[in-house]
Design an enzyme around this catalytic site. Structure first.
Site, PDB file in Angstrom:
ATOM      1  CE1 TYR A   1      34.783  42.669  40.985  1.00 32.39           C
ATOM      2  CE2 TYR A   1      33.984  44.564  39.771  1.00 32.39           C
ATOM      3  CZ  TYR A   1      33.738  43.400  40.449  1.00 32.39           C
ATOM      4  OH  TYR A   1      32.449  42.956  40.608  1.00 32.39           O
TER       5      TYR A   1
ATOM      6  CE  LYS B   1      34.654  44.060  43.758  1.00 36.04           C
ATOM      7  NZ  LYS B   1      33.957  42.833  44.083  1.00 36.04           N
TER       8      LYS B   1
HETATM    9  C1  HMN Z   1      30.589  45.010  42.798  1.00 32.40           C
HETATM   10  O1  HMN Z   1      31.467  45.190  41.973  1.00 32.40           O
HETATM   11  O2  HMN Z   1      29.533  45.604  42.775  1.00 32.40           O
HETATM   12  C2  HMN Z   1      30.730  44.015  43.913  1.00 32.40           C
HETATM   13  O3  HMN Z   1      31.861  44.263  44.625  1.00 32.40           O
HETATM   14  C3  HMN Z   1      30.644  42.652  43.477  1.00 32.40           C
HETATM   15  C4  HMN Z   1      30.514  41.744  44.690  1.00 32.40           C
HETATM   16  O4  HMN Z   1      31.615  40.896  44.717  1.00 32.40           O
HETATM   17  C5  HMN Z   1      29.238  41.011  44.595  1.00 32.40           C
HETATM   18  N1  HMN Z   1      29.265  40.210  43.394  1.00 32.40           N
HETATM   19  C6  HMN Z   1      28.328  40.322  42.468  1.00 32.40           C
HETATM   20  O5  HMN Z   1      27.318  40.974  42.602  1.00 32.40           O
HETATM   21  C7  HMN Z   1      28.541  39.552  41.216  1.00 32.40           C
HETATM   22  C8  HMN Z   1      28.943  40.210  45.838  1.00 32.40           C
HETATM   23  O6  HMN Z   1      28.726  41.128  46.864  1.00 32.40           O
HETATM   24  C9  HMN Z   1      27.710  39.321  45.652  1.00 32.40           C
HETATM   25  O7  HMN Z   1      26.630  40.088  45.168  1.00 32.40           O
HETATM   26  C10 HMN Z   1      27.282  38.656  46.941  1.00 32.40           C
HETATM   27  O8  HMN Z   1      28.348  37.978  47.507  1.00 32.40           O
HETATM   28  C11 HMN Z   1      26.107  37.689  46.702  1.00 32.40           C
HETATM   29  O9  HMN Z   1      26.533  36.585  45.940  1.00 32.40           O
END
Ligand code: HMN
Length: 288
Positions: A133, A161
């Site tokens: 990740y 990821k």
């Molecule tokens: C997680 O670990 O919960 C997610 O996979 C993280 C994911 O990459 C999200 N990143 C964060 O919340 C920091 C994205 O889905 C993000 O929320 C979205 O693209 C809006 O910016």
């Protein structure tokens, strides 16, 4: 394990305890309504780094019990205490999770040898596949193509990821490792990543917008870029409004407007005031 995975939101009560009934509803909503291919459990969106090890285990158990084998499940086990990461990895593997994932160790500015040792040590003791990740904006850990190559030498590391806007690096990784799984991590960049032939995506907004994410991904795979771009445009209008109002809190409020008891965020995250609750409800009405 390709496809669209929701980075699962978790439901907490006012005391910061996991709300089991609510969490089950979130799982069902993702499987039955959003129709995603899998769930990424205890990631950033699940408020993982605010939870005790016991709470994380409880979430792994509830989600597996509710999802059964309906969709693929990835357990995010990364923790600064490597023994905890190993314990969680074994626990989730025993429960039947399809893969584990661990965020790059952060805070102490570990050098790359330490990062590589972290993953290899976990995998000596956890009998499962690992998805790295990588989220440099939150961890401060950026890795080069050569460093990904060194991590991928461990055959149990099956993919990454990739939550970063560096599409040059993303293309280089795709090209160099056609057999590794690459999941895109930024929902607002899903189409751009899909064009680069990633294998799937993992995102927080899929809790409420998973169906559109699936459409974008499938259209891109069929080369129907103009149609995919139109759906990405609406998706990004939605994401911009969610981000402006408070990411996880607004996702929870939208879920509540859909009858899902998504509960509250865990302290020190704050919850929405009345105006923002109203705004979240308007967002739900406008886009969903
Ligand atoms: C997680 O670990 O919960 C997610 O996979 C993280 C994911 O990459 C999200 N990143 C964060 O919340 C920091 C994205 O889905 C993000 O929320 C979205 O693209 C809006 O910016």
């Amino acid at each position: 394990m390709n496809g669209i995975y929701t980075a699962l939101i978790c439901s907490f009560d006012e005391k910061g305890k996991v709300n089991e009934a609510g969490l089950r509803e979130i799982v069902r909503h993702n499987i039955d309504v959003q129709q995603v291919d899998g769930l990424y459990v205890n990631g950033s969106s699940g408020e993982n780094f605010l939870m005790s090890a016991d709470q994380k285990k409880k979430v792994f158990e509830i989600v597996k019990d509710e999802a059964k084998n309906d969709v693929k499940l990835i357990a995010q086990i990364g923790a600064l205490d490597i023994d905890e990461a190993i314990e969680l990895g074994r626990f989730a593997t025993e429960l039947g999770y399809d893969a584990v994932s661990a965020v790059t160790p952060f805070y102490y500015r570990f050098d790359f040898d330490e990062v590589r040792d972290y993953y290899n040590t976990i995998l000596e003791q956890v009998d499962n596949k690992m998805i790295i990740y990588s989220i440099p904006a939150l961890t401060g850990v950026s890795m080069s193509l050569g460093q990904f190559a060194e991590l991928f030498e461990n055959e149990k590391i099956i993919g990454v990821k990739f939550t970063a806007p560096d599409f040059f690096l993303l293309e280089r990784i795709r090209h160099a490792f056609p057999d590794k799984l690459i999941f895109s991590g930024f929902d607002e960049m899903l189409l751009s990543a899909a064009v680069l032939d990633v294998d799937g995506a993992i995102g927080s907004t899929f809790n409420v917008n998973g169906r559109r994410a699936k459409q974008i991904f499938e259209l891109a795979q069929e080369g129907r870029i103009k149609e995919a771009r139109e759906i990405q445009k609406v998706t990004n209008d939605l994401i911009a409004d969610i981000l402006a109002n408070g990411l996880y809190q607004t996702i929870k409020e939208i879920l509540k407007s859909r009858g899902v008891d998504a509960g509250l965020c865990k302290k020190p995250m704050k919850n929405l005031d009345a105006d923002r609750v109203k705004k979240a409800q308007e967002i739900a009405k406008t886009y969903l």
